[in-house]
Design a protein around this motif. Structure first.
Motif, PDB file in Angstrom:
ATOM      1  N   PHE A 272       0.825  -1.214   0.000  1.00 11.66           N
ATOM      2  CA  PHE A 272       0.000   0.000   0.000  1.00 11.66           C
ATOM      3  C   PHE A 272       0.857   1.261   0.000  1.00 11.66           C
ATOM      4  O   PHE A 272       0.374   2.346  -0.303  1.00 11.66           O
ATOM      5  CB  PHE A 272      -0.964   0.007   1.200  1.00 11.66           C
ATOM      6  N   ASP A 273       2.136   1.121   0.331  1.00 13.56           N
ATOM      7  CA  ASP A 273       3.078   2.239   0.345  1.00 13.56           C
ATOM      8  C   ASP A 273       4.387   1.731  -0.248  1.00 13.56           C
ATOM      9  O   ASP A 273       5.127   0.994   0.395  1.00 13.56           O
ATOM     10  CB  ASP A 273       3.278   2.720   1.787  1.00 13.56           C
ATOM     11  N   ASN A 274       4.652   2.103  -1.496  1.00 10.75           N
ATOM     12  CA  ASN A 274       5.803   1.537  -2.207  1.00 10.75           C
ATOM     13  C   ASN A 274       7.086   2.336  -2.019  1.00 10.75           C
ATOM     14  O   ASN A 274       8.064   2.131  -2.724  1.00 10.75           O
ATOM     15  CB  ASN A 274       5.498   1.404  -3.704  1.00 10.75           C
ATOM     16  N   SER A 275       7.093   3.235  -1.038  1.00 10.98           N
ATOM     17  CA  SER A 275       8.315   3.982  -0.749  1.00 10.98           C
ATOM     18  C   SER A 275       9.281   3.111   0.058  1.00 10.98           C
ATOM     19  O   SER A 275       8.916   2.039   0.543  1.00 10.98           O
ATOM     20  CB  SER A 275       7.984   5.245   0.054  1.00 10.98           C
ATOM     21  N   ASN A 276      10.492   3.586   0.206  1.00 15.81           N
ATOM     22  CA  ASN A 276      11.472   2.952   1.092  1.00 15.81           C
ATOM     23  C   ASN A 276      11.732   3.825   2.308  1.00 15.81           C
ATOM     24  O   ASN A 276      12.839   3.851   2.847  1.00 15.81           O
ATOM     25  CB  ASN A 276      12.772   2.673   0.343  1.00 15.81           C
ATOM     26  N   ASP A 277      10.694   4.534   2.743  1.00  8.76           N
ATOM     27  CA  ASP A 277      10.823   5.390   3.914  1.00  8.76           C
ATOM     28  C   ASP A 277      11.093   4.567   5.171  1.00  8.76           C
ATOM     29  O   ASP A 277      10.809   3.367   5.224  1.00  8.76           O
ATOM     30  CB  ASP A 277       9.533   6.198   4.124  1.00  8.76           C
ATOM     31  N   LYS A 278      11.623   5.239   6.176  1.00  7.53           N
ATOM     32  CA  LYS A 278      11.806   4.613   7.486  1.00  7.53           C
ATOM     33  C   LYS A 278      10.520   4.803   8.282  1.00  7.53           C
ATOM     34  O   LYS A 278      10.362   5.778   9.020  1.00  7.53           O
ATOM     35  CB  LYS A 278      12.990   5.243   8.210  1.00  7.53           C
ATOM     36  N   THR A 279       9.594   3.877   8.101  1.00  5.71           N
ATOM     37  CA  THR A 279       8.300   3.981   8.773  1.00  5.71           C
ATOM     38  C   THR A 279       8.412   3.377  10.167  1.00  5.71           C
ATOM     39  O   THR A 279       8.715   2.197  10.322  1.00  5.71           O
ATOM     40  CB  THR A 279       7.208   3.275   7.963  1.00  5.71           C
ATOM     41  N   TYR A 280       8.141   4.193  11.180  1.00 11.27           N
ATOM     42  CA  TYR A 280       8.277   3.775  12.573  1.00 11.27           C
ATOM     43  C   TYR A 280       6.936   3.513  13.242  1.00 11.27           C
ATOM     44  O   TYR A 280       6.904   2.872  14.299  1.00 11.27           O
ATOM     45  CB  TYR A 280       9.033   4.846  13.368  1.00 11.27           C
ATOM     46  N   SER A 281       5.862   4.020  12.682  1.00 12.84           N
ATOM     47  CA  SER A 281       4.574   3.879  13.355  1.00 12.84           C
ATOM     48  C   SER A 281       3.448   3.869  12.331  1.00 12.84           C
ATOM     49  O   SER A 281       3.583   4.395  11.223  1.00 12.84           O
ATOM     50  CB  SER A 281       4.361   5.018  14.360  1.00 12.84           C
TER      51      SER A 281
ATOM     52  N   GLY B 258     -16.767   3.790   5.423  1.00  9.54           N
ATOM     53  CA  GLY B 258     -16.882   2.386   5.778  1.00  9.54           C
ATOM     54  C   GLY B 258     -15.643   1.560   5.507  1.00  9.54           C
ATOM     55  O   GLY B 258     -15.627   0.358   5.805  1.00  9.54           O
ATOM     56  N   GLU B 259     -14.594   2.163   4.964  1.00 17.05           N
ATOM     57  CA  GLU B 259     -13.344   1.466   4.678  1.00 17.05           C
ATOM     58  C   GLU B 259     -12.270   1.886   5.690  1.00 17.05           C
ATOM     59  O   GLU B 259     -12.253   3.031   6.148  1.00 17.05           O
ATOM     60  CB  GLU B 259     -12.850   1.780   3.264  1.00 17.05           C
ATOM     61  N   THR B 260     -11.379   0.981   6.025  1.00 17.10           N
ATOM     62  CA  THR B 260     -10.299   1.267   6.962  1.00 17.10           C
ATOM     63  C   THR B 260      -9.114   1.886   6.236  1.00 17.10           C
ATOM     64  O   THR B 260      -8.561   1.290   5.308  1.00 17.10           O
ATOM     65  CB  THR B 260      -9.844  -0.013   7.670  1.00 17.10           C
ATOM     66  N   ASP B 261      -8.736   3.094   6.641  1.00 18.62           N
ATOM     67  CA  ASP B 261      -7.607   3.805   6.066  1.00 18.62           C
ATOM     68  C   ASP B 261      -6.371   3.588   6.945  1.00 18.62           C
ATOM     69  O   ASP B 261      -6.456   3.080   8.061  1.00 18.62           O
ATOM     70  CB  ASP B 261      -7.937   5.289   5.943  1.00 18.62           C
ATOM     71  N   ILE B 262      -5.205   3.988   6.432  1.00 23.72           N
ATOM     72  CA  ILE B 262      -3.940   3.766   7.129  1.00 23.72           C
ATOM     73  C   ILE B 262      -3.186   5.087   7.226  1.00 23.72           C
ATOM     74  O   ILE B 262      -3.113   5.845   6.262  1.00 23.72           O
ATOM     75  CB  ILE B 262      -3.079   2.728   6.388  1.00 23.72           C
ATOM     76  N   ILE B 263      -2.618   5.341   8.400  1.00 26.35           N
ATOM     77  CA  ILE B 263      -1.779   6.504   8.621  1.00 26.35           C
ATOM     78  C   ILE B 263      -0.394   6.016   9.019  1.00 26.35           C
ATOM     79  O   ILE B 263      -0.274   5.156   9.899  1.00 26.35           O
ATOM     80  CB  ILE B 263      -2.342   7.409   9.736  1.00 26.35           C
ATOM     81  N   VAL B 264       0.667   6.533   8.388  1.00 19.68           N
ATOM     82  CA  VAL B 264       2.019   6.103   8.726  1.00 19.68           C
ATOM     83  C   VAL B 264       2.843   7.290   9.202  1.00 19.68           C
ATOM     84  O   VAL B 264       2.731   8.401   8.694  1.00 19.68           O
ATOM     85  CB  VAL B 264       2.724   5.406   7.538  1.00 19.68           C
ATOM     86  N   GLY B 265       3.676   7.013  10.211  1.00 19.34           N
ATOM     87  CA  GLY B 265       4.609   7.996  10.730  1.00 19.34           C
ATOM     88  C   GLY B 265       6.029   7.595  10.367  1.00 19.34           C
ATOM     89  O   GLY B 265       6.445   6.469  10.638  1.00 19.34           O
ATOM     90  N   ASN B 266       6.768   8.517   9.765  1.00 18.52           N
ATOM     91  CA  ASN B 266       8.096   8.226   9.240  1.00 18.52           C
ATOM     92  C   ASN B 266       9.188   8.982   9.980  1.00 18.52           C
ATOM     93  O   ASN B 266       8.934  10.000  10.636  1.00 18.52           O
ATOM     94  CB  ASN B 266       8.172   8.576   7.755  1.00 18.52           C
ATOM     95  N   VAL B 267      10.402   8.496   9.827  1.00 16.14           N
ATOM     96  CA  VAL B 267      11.600   9.181  10.296  1.00 16.14           C
ATOM     97  C   VAL B 267      12.355   9.695   9.074  1.00 16.14           C
ATOM     98  O   VAL B 267      12.597   8.948   8.120  1.00 16.14           O
ATOM     99  CB  VAL B 267      12.494   8.241  11.129  1.00 16.14           C
ATOM    100  N   ALA B 268      12.662  10.994   9.078  1.00 12.19           N
ATOM    101  CA  ALA B 268      13.387  11.658   7.980  1.00 12.19           C
ATOM    102  C   ALA B 268      12.604  11.649   6.670  1.00 12.19           C
ATOM    103  O   ALA B 268      13.190  11.658   5.587  1.00 12.19           O
ATOM    104  CB  ALA B 268      14.764  11.030   7.778  1.00 12.19           C
ATOM    105  N   ALA B 269      11.278  11.653   6.777  1.00 13.63           N
ATOM    106  CA  ALA B 269      10.405  11.738   5.599  1.00 13.63           C
ATOM    107  C   ALA B 269       9.030  12.199   6.073  1.00 13.63           C
ATOM    108  O   ALA B 269       8.675  12.004   7.240  1.00 13.63           O
ATOM    109  CB  ALA B 269      10.306  10.391   4.894  1.00 13.63           C
ATOM    110  N   PRO B 270       8.237  12.810   5.188  1.00 11.76           N
ATOM    111  CA  PRO B 270       6.895  13.246   5.589  1.00 11.76           C
ATOM    112  C   PRO B 270       6.002  12.069   5.994  1.00 11.76           C
ATOM    113  O   PRO B 270       6.171  10.943   5.524  1.00 11.76           O
ATOM    114  CB  PRO B 270       6.365  13.929   4.322  1.00 11.76           C
ATOM    115  N   ASN B 271       5.056  12.354   6.875  1.00  7.94           N
ATOM    116  CA  ASN B 271       4.047  11.378   7.262  1.00  7.94           C
ATOM    117  C   ASN B 271       2.888  11.416   6.278  1.00  7.94           C
ATOM    118  O   ASN B 271       2.557  12.464   5.716  1.00  7.94           O
ATOM    119  CB  ASN B 271       3.557  11.663   8.676  1.00  7.94           C
ATOM    120  N   ASN B 272       2.251  10.268   6.085  1.00 11.66           N
ATOM    121  CA  ASN B 272       1.248  10.151   5.034  1.00 11.66           C
ATOM    122  C   ASN B 272       0.011   9.402   5.504  1.00 11.66           C
ATOM    123  O   ASN B 272       0.061   8.545   6.394  1.00 11.66           O
ATOM    124  CB  ASN B 272       1.833   9.401   3.828  1.00 11.66           C
ATOM    125  N   VAL B 273      -1.097   9.734   4.851  1.00 10.94           N
ATOM    126  CA  VAL B 273      -2.368   9.019   4.994  1.00 10.94           C
ATOM    127  C   VAL B 273      -2.612   8.251   3.699  1.00 10.94           C
ATOM    128  O   VAL B 273      -2.368   8.775   2.600  1.00 10.94           O
ATOM    129  CB  VAL B 273      -3.521  10.001   5.252  1.00 10.94           C
TER     130      VAL B 273
END
Length: 373
Positions: free
Chosen positions: A280-289, A299-314
């Motif tokens: 669902f996220d084809n980056s090579n970011d350092k995702t920590y959370s 009605g659909e479940t979305d995803i939020i990611v928190g990154n290190v040294a990169a922007p956070n995304n929904v």
């Protein structure tokens, strides 16, 4: 040729869209003015006034001051106070009613220092209570659940490089019985609790770092976790997991946040394997959370990611997890160790809260307008 096909496939399932207006932040939507080494947060109504307050666990490997932020009812935090009198190497915090008196207490997990419960007087004032777990463990995360099904809340501790622990509650917020889980040499960073095989017992889903395999540990009903099922490549660097039936096929799926590699969903199946997957996220970011929630009320479940040294995304989910719209929260490269959702301002929309290390802790009001077909 296979790489060309993969690129075409990913372009079909993922559309990128910088839609910052969907999630609003400014210089008031911050938690205090301190740039601390925040590693985790807990959210709940600690003072019983009907709105969501926030607890920050600060320090990581260095002693920091943990703090409570009190919501004024409009999603602004104009009052804060210290949690405890000591500064500790705090990595994780969770809120739950540990002593069964009807209000939210606070558990804090520390790195190579004792973990403690803080008992609530019902008005958001806290007294240091019992310790739990290994006094000098390498705690990275704590998770709360009633694992032994006795009506009170137990605590799971993930210890990087040492044995993970289940601390059983005696009903009064005392944790004298401890059970290990996983391999004693696991570098476990996160654990989720869910009934993965629909047998009525809560299982454990581990996220391991240091190129170690990730596993689902099945509960036999007596807190024995001898059967395990692998998921992932076997050499992932997984920092966080979430569990839900995201494609609505009746089987629980595992969502992974990985460091330096794409973030992947592993779909459950009737034969208890997790071979089917989607990026669902084809980056090579350092995702920590990561966190999951229905952010646009479709009605659909979305995803939020928190990154290190990169922007956070929904990542907005559509077509039962086969198509994703990427929304960047802010054009900033923070070190986000935890990211959660909660309705902070009472508008019945889930807002997003970041805990950032060495940066201000931010939150974003949800202004998403659903786009129904």
């Amino acid at each position: 040729m296979k790489y060309i096909f993969l690129a075409i496939f990913l372009s079909c399932v993922l559309s990128v869209h910088s839609q910052e207006s969907s999630f609003f932040t400014n210089n008031r939507t911050i938690l205090g003015i301190h740039k601390e080494r925040t590693a985790s947060m807990g959210i709940g109504d600690v003072d019983n006034d009907g709105d969501m307050d926030i607890v920050l666990a600060n320090g990581r490997h260095w002693p920091g001051q943990n703090r409570i932020f009190i919501n004024n009812g409009r999603g602004i935090f104009t009052v804060s106070k210290n949690l405890g009198t000591e500064q500790e190497t705090s990595y994780s915090t969770e809120l739950a009613d540990f002593d069964g008196d009807g209000d939210l207490d606070i558990a804090v997990g520390n790195d190579m220092a004792p973990n403690f419960i803080f008992i609530n007087d019902g008005k958001g004032n806290f007294t240091k209570g019992a310790s739990f777990g290994d006094k000098y463990g390498h705690t990275r995360n704590i998770v709360v659940a009633d694992l032994d099904n006795d009506g009170d809340i137990d605590i799971l501790i993930t210890n990087r490089g040492s044995e993970n622990e289940i601390c059983l509650n005696n009903g009064k917020g005392i944790f004298t019985k401890v059970i290990g889980f996983g391999n004693k040499k696991d570098s476990t960073i996160d654990v989720e609790v869910a009934d993965m095989n629909a047998d009525g017992h809560l299982d454990l889903i581990l996220a391991n770092r240091d190129d170690q395999p990730n596993y689902v540990y099945l509960n036999d009903g007596n807190l024995n976790f001898t059967k395990k099922i692998a998921y992932g490549t076997g050499k992932d660097v997984t920092r966080s997991v979430a569990v839900t039936d995201i494609d609505k096929d009746g089987f629980m799926d595992i969502i992974t946040a990985n460091i330096g590699e794409p973030n992947v969903i592993y779909f459950g199946s009737k034969n208890e394997t997790y071979n089917r997957k989607i990026v669902f996220d084809n980056s090579n970011d350092k995702t920590y959370s990561l966190s999951i929630a229905d952010l646009n009320d479709d009605g659909e479940t979305d995803i939020i990611v928190g990154n290190v040294a990169a922007p956070n995304n929904v990542f907005i989910n559509s077509k039962k997890a086969t198509s994703w719209e990427k929304i960047q929260l802010k054009d900033a490269n923070f070190s986000t160790y935890d990211i959660l959702t909660s309705d902070l301002n009472g508008d019945k929309k889930l807002d997003i809260i970041e805990s950032n290390s060495d940066e201000l802790n931010l939150f974003y009001f949800n202004r998403f307008t659903p786009k129904f077909p």
